[in-house]
Design an enzyme around this catalytic site. Sequence first.
Site, PDB file in Angstrom:
ATOM      1  N   GLN A  94     -91.669  38.323 -19.249  1.00  0.00           N
ATOM      2  CA  GLN A  94     -90.709  37.480 -18.555  1.00  0.00           C
ATOM      3  C   GLN A  94     -89.598  38.258 -17.859  1.00  0.00           C
ATOM      4  OE1 GLN A  94     -88.182  35.724 -22.148  1.00  0.00           O
ATOM      5  NE2 GLN A  94     -90.309  35.105 -22.263  1.00  0.00           N
ATOM      6  N   HIS A  96     -85.533  37.336 -16.526  1.00  0.00           N
ATOM      7  CA  HIS A  96     -84.455  36.352 -16.476  1.00  0.00           C
ATOM      8  C   HIS A  96     -83.628  36.612 -15.226  1.00  0.00           C
ATOM      9  CE1 HIS A  96     -85.695  35.396 -20.462  1.00  0.00           C
ATOM     10  NE2 HIS A  96     -85.360  36.567 -20.931  1.00  0.00           N
ATOM     11  N   GLU A 131     -79.972  39.568 -22.994  1.00  0.00           N
ATOM     12  CA  GLU A 131     -80.413  39.536 -24.393  1.00  0.00           C
ATOM     13  C   GLU A 131     -80.255  40.908 -25.024  1.00  0.00           C
ATOM     14  OE1 GLU A 131     -84.239  36.544 -23.723  1.00  0.00           O
ATOM     15  OE2 GLU A 131     -84.576  38.700 -23.745  1.00  0.00           O
ATOM     16  N   HIS A 254     -89.855  42.101 -19.233  1.00  0.00           N
ATOM     17  CA  HIS A 254     -89.950  42.550 -20.617  1.00  0.00           C
ATOM     18  C   HIS A 254     -90.844  41.600 -21.397  1.00  0.00           C
ATOM     19  CE1 HIS A 254     -86.505  39.742 -20.438  1.00  0.00           C
ATOM     20  NE2 HIS A 254     -86.941  39.314 -21.604  1.00  0.00           N
ATOM     21  N   ARG A 273     -91.960  33.667 -15.677  1.00  0.00           N
ATOM     22  CA  ARG A 273     -93.025  34.344 -16.419  1.00  0.00           C
ATOM     23  C   ARG A 273     -93.874  35.227 -15.527  1.00  0.00           C
ATOM     24  NH1 ARG A 273     -92.183  29.534 -18.664  1.00  0.00           N
ATOM     25  NH2 ARG A 273     -91.475  29.611 -20.821  1.00  0.00           N
TER      26      ARG A 273
HETATM   27 ZN    ZN Z   1     -86.329  37.528 -22.569  1.00  0.00          ZN
END
Ligand code: ZN
Length: 388
Positions: A94, A96, A131, A254, A273
């Site tokens: 994915q 972001h 994240e 990642h 994705r």
């Molecule tokens: Zn992620």
Amino acid sequence: MTNVIQNYAWGSSSSFNQLFGMANQTGEPQAEIWMGAHPNGCSTVHNQNGEPTKLSSLIAQNINSFLSEKVATRFGELPYLFKVLAAEKALSIQVHPNKSQAERGFALEEQLGIPQSAGNRNYKDANHKPELVYALTEYHAMNGFRSVNEIIENFTRLAIPTIEPLLAQLKANPTARGLSMFFSDLLSVDGEQKDQAITALLVRAGNAEEPLYQLIVELETQYPGDIGLFAPLMLNVITLQPGQAMFLDAETPHAYLKGTGLEIMANSDNVLRAGLTPKFMDINELVSCTKFDEKPHDSLLLNPIERDAMLEYPIPVDDFKFAIVSHSKQRLIATESAEILLPLDGAMVLTHTNGESCLIEKGQSVFIPAYAQNYMIDCEGRVARAYS
Ligand SMILES: [Zn+2]
């Protein structure tokens, strides 16, 4: 707090039990423990009298004092979601979006009237989703692009006829722009061509002994026929040892492959994705939100700053902070924000200057409002600290 456990299919049925002694009577996969106030899995707080309140309702009672005026004004909600994540199977690859991409994409999809629940909806909110992951066990993942030269080498060695024309283009233009075209063309290979390419990949991988190819063979058992099986040839593959951490930047592909770790992120659900998924992939949107810069493998680990047995992880955004505190004997910690503490190795005694005190077992979590201003902990082992 009591926390929601998400039983996603890729979760582990034993990891939370092994690490924290949590019973799993049904034997279901347990993928994530959510600690926070997210509407899809809000924690419940029990006060000293044992009365339960949803964390989101508690915060709403007086947002300025629970979160601090600064955080309440800046974010209007608890700005982070803290998780324990146990992957038995790989999660999708994915990307972001960054903040402005998320704002633009969300506004556009709202304007087009695409329902939130629609399969082709990319943007669930207008927020970015940086994240951090902190490994509790060996933690296998992919993060960031390899160098273009390495990618060319990997695909040249495979010599897969269907991919040769794409590879020739990349060789002629070995730049970020060239990689962007190669990446999107490869993800778009479809039908018989895709089947041929994957079959050839698996034949080569099956005959190779390097861990990289063994990984592809293993991923194939989880995601047969998925174009994401080529991802390990393009992305860095990394194994975090317990106690190591890394940051997942916006616009950087990642994937979490296997292992249990803590994850803290901004309060967002925006995921584009790029393979290892049966779900919708919007390749154009994905490419427009991806930076095709190489990320050197030795830059992946996040090195904490150590101060008095407290490891503080440098985070390039202001949505959250993360630290690991060890060997605490009557350690007084000053706080300006809402915090969540999670002892990892053994029980912790938490005390406030007003005399209130409680015992938190390992794997249990506790919410500390900003108005507490400080608290004291006693704990031999590590305590994970999420704050902002
Ligand atoms: Zn992620």
